[in-house]
Design an enzyme around this catalytic site. Structure first.
Site, PDB file in Angstrom:
ATOM      1  N   TYR A 241      67.448 -39.466  -4.474  1.00  0.00           N
ATOM      2  CA  TYR A 241      68.033 -38.171  -4.120  1.00  0.00           C
ATOM      3  C   TYR A 241      68.720 -37.452  -5.282  1.00  0.00           C
ATOM      4  O   TYR A 241      68.659 -36.249  -5.428  1.00  0.00           O
ATOM      5  CB  TYR A 241      69.143 -38.391  -3.079  1.00  0.00           C
ATOM      6  CG  TYR A 241      68.703 -38.439  -1.643  1.00  0.00           C
ATOM      7  CD1 TYR A 241      67.929 -37.431  -1.092  1.00  0.00           C
ATOM      8  CD2 TYR A 241      69.116 -39.477  -0.814  1.00  0.00           C
ATOM      9  CE1 TYR A 241      67.555 -37.478   0.239  1.00  0.00           C
ATOM     10  CE2 TYR A 241      68.746 -39.525   0.521  1.00  0.00           C
ATOM     11  CZ  TYR A 241      67.967 -38.519   1.052  1.00  0.00           C
ATOM     12  OH  TYR A 241      67.608 -38.551   2.362  1.00  0.00           O
ATOM     13  N   SER A 272      58.960 -38.522  -1.852  1.00  0.00           N
ATOM     14  CA  SER A 272      60.362 -38.158  -2.098  1.00  0.00           C
ATOM     15  C   SER A 272      61.232 -38.889  -1.099  1.00  0.00           C
ATOM     16  O   SER A 272      60.738 -39.420  -0.106  1.00  0.00           O
ATOM     17  CB  SER A 272      60.569 -36.657  -1.912  1.00  0.00           C
ATOM     18  OG  SER A 272      60.564 -36.328  -0.527  1.00  0.00           O
ATOM     19  N   ASP A 273      62.543 -38.902  -1.329  1.00  0.00           N
ATOM     20  CA  ASP A 273      63.426 -39.321  -0.247  1.00  0.00           C
ATOM     21  C   ASP A 273      63.473 -38.179   0.770  1.00  0.00           C
ATOM     22  O   ASP A 273      62.987 -37.066   0.512  1.00  0.00           O
ATOM     23  CB  ASP A 273      64.812 -39.697  -0.768  1.00  0.00           C
ATOM     24  CG  ASP A 273      65.520 -40.660   0.199  1.00  0.00           C
ATOM     25  OD1 ASP A 273      65.212 -40.638   1.411  1.00  0.00           O
ATOM     26  OD2 ASP A 273      66.390 -41.426  -0.255  1.00  0.00           O
ATOM     27  N   ALA A 274      64.040 -38.455   1.938  1.00  0.00           N
ATOM     28  CA  ALA A 274      63.968 -37.497   3.042  1.00  0.00           C
ATOM     29  C   ALA A 274      64.639 -36.164   2.676  1.00  0.00           C
ATOM     30  O   ALA A 274      65.794 -36.151   2.242  1.00  0.00           O
ATOM     31  CB  ALA A 274      64.637 -38.082   4.275  1.00  0.00           C
ATOM     32  N   ALA A 276      64.342 -34.373   0.241  1.00  0.00           N
ATOM     33  CA  ALA A 276      64.775 -34.214  -1.153  1.00  0.00           C
ATOM     34  C   ALA A 276      64.150 -32.994  -1.814  1.00  0.00           C
ATOM     35  O   ALA A 276      64.756 -32.398  -2.714  1.00  0.00           O
ATOM     36  CB  ALA A 276      64.471 -35.470  -1.956  1.00  0.00           C
TER      37      ALA A 276
END
Ligand code: NOJ
Length: 750
Positions: A241, A272-274, A276
């Site tokens: 993130y 990606s992270d959630a 992001a």
């Protein structure tokens, strides 16, 4: 040396001629919109993310993957839409966080690292994969392999602790456990190395805060577990993130392209992270959502998790010429290749009838118990209070985590999971069927600020959390606990943290026992009974008072579904504990980050200029990295190097003898540390470069062998701007923790 130190191209290849040809065939028939769809991962929970229902997005080919769903029926229904109704009929990849178990919960990853036995996480994650796969989940967002040197950071619980060497071993083991021999192996799942990179170094240990890491730390400390995961064949990476040196990891081309693809040759894909990608705007980096999509795409981020930013802007970015369709194709290729390798085109559906049989296999529970036993660390055992006798008649089990299934299983369980752990109280009652075992929990413990995930869970389940205890109720619980202890012959205190006190968005400023636990501990110890303390927690705790006044302390971590039985096995001597700390225990949260592999200063301990680093208390660890006791004792001797001098590039063979000098069988973790006396850069005063957990009968001696070659002796040098191996003299130490004193020397010549 060059920049690709340590990464061998012998990582399994994703593409061969056949896979590449199949991918090209698919690409040819896909529209631009469908390609962007493959780069999109959508949340499967209706209403959680604004926008059309998942079914609708899947039907038009707008999603390559779905996360946050845990329902085989729904998986099959969505998959049917994907493979029968969507334009190019490409199957979906279903993803969920399966971190330390699906139904059978294993100790947390930090706890598993305390086993110093890579077999433990490998076997655990193989079972997690078998269970999750039976539920229809193809892909886990694990292993989390961020190095964490600051225990205030809540996510330390998800990783292997502070050390790159131990971290790399645990990372590779978890990848092997999840994925098996190769992508698509039956009953295994696709793994994801996260969070690339540096997330564990958040300023002040505050989750999500920016990270500033010089290249020397990235390459020598934070990258090695990722390189090990890559070598073990991990199929995917997740970008972190936070800002890394002012460039968010999810749009950091140096990280995602230059290092990961060009230097390391990674062929899989990066998610990606959630949210992001959308957050690139929130973070003050991208001008707007379109710019966010463009910069993440250009950085080489393949898949946008949950934010739908690619979905909204991807096609237009190509049409306007901001990015070439060929670049999009390059991002889509590894996603398709992984779907092919996973066998999803042949077998897109999950057989719903297998699930219950697989989840109820007794060997999964047996393995969880064995894992928990191997993860426990004996921190103190004055007067050999432990193991306790099984003929005890009157035992009190006290504390807020003693009978808590949630606390035993710990954080990060799959959506919809119902805790089903054997608690410590149950484990002890089972072990002492004829004894009078009483229990009182004492005052409850709570976070001062609730977790954002608690609120989310409340919304999903519709069940509000119970109101906090009033001060009067807490006081009554306190007194009841003291009274219960007063009436027992031996007291077992189970103290620590609840499940939601570590994990994401769960950082703490203090590392003391939360709530009134220490006060309760003092009141119980004042009764003058034998007291054994069992810690249940996600991170190191500054238990200074206990470390001086409580004779026996067992670190059980969040030990999982069989944790209570494993605790009883250790307390009553059926199992001799052999775990070691994968992370330093500081005396105060304010001492963090505190880790063993620091550099020597101009005023080292013992020198004229040395003064304690803080004038208000010792800065030394409460318990050092690598530490842990046993019910037996061990001695080390005969640390030898096969040749006192080697040339740069050669390998030295180091051996050491370890003997069980006590009267019961036990495990010792033999650890090898090095220090380079001088060279291009200053190097840490000690670095772990080998370890082995061995079992020894009383009186038995084993010889343990380690290798020290360029991989162990080389490093990325700031002065040289590249990987180097110096001609230098090295100190070597071998022993049972990072303060080992048995010493030898190794000279490395030009
Ligand atoms: C956010 C977390 O940082 C990450 O570790 C996790 O995999 C995703 N959410 C998906 O749940």
């Amino acid at each position: 040396m060059n920049n690709s130190h340590n990464v061998e191209t012998n990582a399994p290849r994703l593409f061969d001629a056949d896979i590449a040809a199949q991918v090209e065939k698919l690409l040819e028939r896909m529209s631009l919109e469908e390609k962007i769809g493959q780069l999109t991962q959508i949340g499967g929970i209706s209403g959680f993310v604004p926008g059309p229902e998942p079914e609708e997005i899947v039907r038009r080919g707008g999603a390559g993957s779905v996360l946050w769903l845990n329902d085989p029926k729904r998986f099959n229904a969505l998959q049917k839409i994907a493979v029968e109704e969507s334009p190019s009929k490409i199957p979906l990849l279903f993803a969920l966080d399966v971190i330390h178990g699906y139904r059978t919960i294993f100790p947390t990853p930090l706890a598993m690292a305390a086993s110093w036995d890579p077999d433990v996480p490998e076997r655990a994650q193989a079972i997690a994969a078998r269970e999750a796969r039976a539920a229809g989940i193809h892909w886990t967002f694990a292993p989390m392999i961020d190095i964490a040197r600051d225990a205030r950071w809540g996510r330390i619980v998800e990783g292997a602790g502070e050390d790159p060497y131990l971290g790399a071993a645990m990372a590779a083991a978890q990848v092997r456990g999840f994925q098996g021999e190769s992508l698509g192996a039956p009953d295994r799942m696709l793994a994801c190395a996260k969070h690339f990179a540096g997330y564990g170094a958040a300023d002040g240990g505050r989750d999500y805060d920016p990270v500033y890491l010089p290249e020397t730390l990235l390459r020598n400390v934070y990258f090695p577990p990722f390189q090990a995961a890559l070598k073990a064949g991990v199929g995917t990476f997740m970008s972190a993130y936070m800002d890394l040196n002012n460039v968010p990891a999810s749009a950091n081309r140096w990280l995602l392209h230059d290092v990961l693809r060009e230097e390391w040759g990674f062929e899989g894909f990066v998610v990606s992270d959630a949210f992001a990608v959308a957050n690139l705007v929130t973070q003050g980096f991208a001008y707007n959502a379109r710019d966010a999509a463009l910069r993440a795409l250009r950085a080489g981020l393949n898949m946008d998790m949950a934010s739908a930013t690619y979905l909204q802007h991807g096609a237009e970015l190509v049409r306007s010429g901001a990015i070439a369709e060929a670049d999009i194709d390059a991002l889509v290729r590894p996603i398709l290749a992984i779907k092919i390798r996973m066998g999803l085109f042949e077998n897109p559906y999950v057989d719903e009838s297998r699930l219950e049989e697989i989840l109820s296999r007794p060997e999964h529970r047996e393995e969880a118990r064995r894992a928990a036993q191997r993860c426990m660390v004996l921190l103190r055992n004055e007067g050999n209070l432990l193991p306790l006798s099984k003929s005890l008649q009157n035992v009190a089990v006290i504390g807020p985590v003693a009978d808590s299934m949630e606390a035993l299983e710990g954080p990060w369980l799959v959506f919809g999971h119902q805790p089903a752990a054997v608690t410590i109280l149950q484990g002890i009652r089972e072990k002492l069927p004829h004894a009078h075992v009483t229990h009182a929990s004492g005052p409850e413990i709570r976070r001062d600020y609730p977790s954002p995930f608690d609120a989310l869970m409340e919304t999903f389940s519709g069940a509000p959390r119970p109101a906090p205890q009033t001060p009067e109720e807490a006081e009554a619980a306190f007194q009841a606990a003291v009274e219960t202890a007063r009436n027992a012959d031996v007291v077992i205190m189970a103290l620590g943290e609840t499940a939601n006190m570590s994990g994401e968005a769960a950082s703490r400023a203090s590392l003391d026992l939360p709530g009134r636990q220490e006060e309760l501990l003092k009141a119980v110890v004042a009764l003058g009974k034998p007291v054994a303390l069992v810690l249940v927690n996600g991170r190191p705790l500054s238990i200074n008072w206990a470390a001086e006044h409580v004779p026996a302390i067992l670190e059980a971590w969040h030990p999982g579904s069989e944790g209570g039985r494993a605790v009883a096995d250790v307390l009553f001597g059926d199992v001799n504990p052999g775990g070691k700390l994968p992370v330093t225990f500081p005396r105060a949260g304010s001492h963090e980050p505190l880790y063993y592999a620091r550099n020597i200063t101009h005023a080292p301990e013992g020198s004229r200029m040395y003064s304690a680093r803080y004038w208000d208390g010792p800065p030394t660890p409460l318990f050092p990295f690598g530490y842990g006791l046993s019910y037996t004792t061990f001695a080390f001797d005969n640390l030898t190097v096969n040749k006192p001098e080697i040339k740069v590039g050669e390998v030295a063979i180091v051996t050491v003898n370890v003997t069980n000098t006590g009267s019961v069988a036990g495990d010792e973790v033999v650890q090898l540390y090095i220090h380079q006396r001088a060279g291009s850069d200053s190097r840490p005063m000690r670095e772990l470069k080998g370890f082995k957990r061995v079992t020894l009968e009383p009186g038995e001696t084993k010889t343990v062998t380690f290798h020290l070659g360029p991989d162990e002796l080389g490093y990325w040098s700031t002065s040289a701007g590249e990987w180097v191996q110096d001609a230098a003299t090295f100190d070597l130490w071998a022993g049972g923790d990072s303060q080992a004193s048995l010493h030898a020397e190794l000279r490395v010549m030009e």
